[in-house]
Design an enzyme around this catalytic site. Structure first.
Site, short mmCIF file in Angstrom:
data_model
loop_
_atom_site.label_atom_id
_atom_site.label_comp_id
_atom_site.label_asym_id
_atom_site.label_seq_id
_atom_site.Cartn_x
_atom_site.Cartn_y
_atom_site.Cartn_z
N LEU A 20 85.69 -17.25 88.57
CA LEU A 20 86.23 -17.10 89.81
C LEU A 20 87.02 -15.80 90.12
O LEU A 20 86.66 -15.30 91.16
CB LEU A 20 87.52 -18.06 90.01
N ASP A 39 90.10 -7.17 83.17
CA ASP A 39 89.59 -8.08 82.21
C ASP A 39 90.23 -7.72 80.94
O ASP A 39 90.01 -6.69 80.63
CB ASP A 39 88.05 -8.72 82.16
N ASN A 92 94.48 -13.63 89.18
CA ASN A 92 93.63 -14.72 88.58
C ASN A 92 93.57 -14.97 87.13
O ASN A 92 93.07 -15.86 86.64
CB ASN A 92 92.14 -14.32 89.16
N TYR A 158 99.83 -25.09 80.93
CA TYR A 158 99.20 -24.78 82.34
C TYR A 158 99.70 -25.10 83.58
O TYR A 158 100.06 -24.22 84.53
CB TYR A 158 97.98 -25.32 82.29
N LYS A 162 101.47 -23.00 86.66
CA LYS A 162 100.71 -23.11 87.68
C LYS A 162 101.67 -23.61 88.98
O LYS A 162 101.81 -23.07 90.09
CB LYS A 162 99.41 -23.76 87.92
N THR A 192 83.37 -23.96 86.66
CA THR A 192 84.02 -22.70 85.71
C THR A 192 84.05 -23.08 84.21
O THR A 192 83.90 -24.32 84.21
CB THR A 192 85.33 -22.22 85.91
#
Length: 305
Positions: A20, A39, A92, A158, A162, A192
């Site tokens: 993504l 990254d 991201n 997670y 989020k 993904t």
């Protein structure tokens, strides 16, 4: 239909070496923005920059794992050094350490919260400082997840991160409004590395990798598609067309775009002088407890064999 033109704008996209994040970086560059590709994997970041340049875009790499203030400052400095400014930040970067609660270690929890939640905080703080100094507004796009909206089995860390990111978008949209900086959380659903192993999706993702299109019941019914399907939302939010859009959680995937509701009271009851455990027990089934909310991401509705 006006064309989205981001010429002259500079963006940072974290976790943009693949998946993504790479799709977001490519979409921003395709619409004229200059992009810092971040990254933790330097080779992935360099390959992403090459792919953007090969397509006629402008990008530079900055390889560093997000989470610390030092990493965030590096990304902002890289944008300013390379492009003279910073207008757009897309947070991201993320990792997974899935386990059920009783098996999750402190390290599992801390690693995910550091990358997702603290990484979003530190990068957004550094970007906001720079954007406020420039005095020309800006765009923060925070990447959320359905798990953060509804919870998900085995994803304590997670889902918590989020959910926190959605709250950050709402809070920062208020704090940064006077500076002309919009803040939104996007909720992408795409094939993904994080989703392609879901058993219900796996055979369709495998077929897609071999060149077959995803079926309509996934693209429309589930809002599930490719990373590129999700990428259109980012240039839109960075554009003049979305200057009034802020504080929202916006879902996208496949052929579907959606607006998530904010948490709000849906049922109320009152007792003169306040409640006791007994009056709560008596009133609960026919008042606020008459229709409890569901939890978890609904299972995909697959066609019958």
């Amino acid at each position: 239909m006006p064309r989205i033109d981001l010429t002259g704008k500079a963006a940072v996209v974290t976790g943009a070496g693949r998946g993504l994040g790479l799709a977001y970086a490519r979409a921003l560059a395709a619409h004229g923005a200059s992009v810092v590709v971040n990254d933790a994997d330097a080779a992935a970041a360099d390959a992403a920059v090459k792919s953007i340049a090969d397509a006629g875009g402008t990008a530079v790499a900055e390889a560093v794992p997000v989470g610390t203030a030092e990493a965030a400052d590096r990304l902002v400095r890289r944008a300013v050094a390379a492009f003279g400014r910073l207008d757009v930040l897309v947070t991201n970067a993320g990792i997974l350490r899935d386990k059920v609660l009783w098996k999750m270690t402190d390290d599992d929890f801390d690693a995910v919260l550091t990358t997702h939640l603290k990484g979003t905080f530190t990068c957004a703080r550094a970007a906001a400082v720079r954007m406020r100094e420039q005095g020309e507004g800006g765009t923060l796009v925070l990447v959320g997840s359905p798990a953060g909206q509804r919870g998900n089995f085995g994803q304590t860390n997670y889902a918590a991160a989020k959910a926190g990111i959605a709250a950050l978008a709402r809070t920062w949209s208020m704090e940064l409004a006077r500076a002309g900086i919009t803040v939104n959380a996007i909720v992408p659903v795409a094939a993904t590395a994080m989703t392609e192993t879901v058993p219900a999706f796996a055979p369709y993702v495998e077929a897609m990798r071999a060149g077959a299109p995803l079926p309509g019941f996934l693209r429309r019914g589930e809002g599930f598609g490719t990373p590129e399907d999700c990428a259109a939302l980012v240039p839109f939010l960075a554009s003049a067309a979305a200057r009034e859009v802020t504080g929202q959680c916006i879902g996208i995937g496949g052929d579907k775009v959606s607006l998530w509701s904010h948490p709000q009271e849906i049922r109320t009851a009152y007792a003169d002088g306040g409640w006791t455990p007994e009056t709560l027990a008596e009133a609960w089934p026919t008042s606020v407890g008459a229709e409890l909310q569901t939890v978890g991401i609904p299972a995909p509705k697959l066609p019958e064999a």
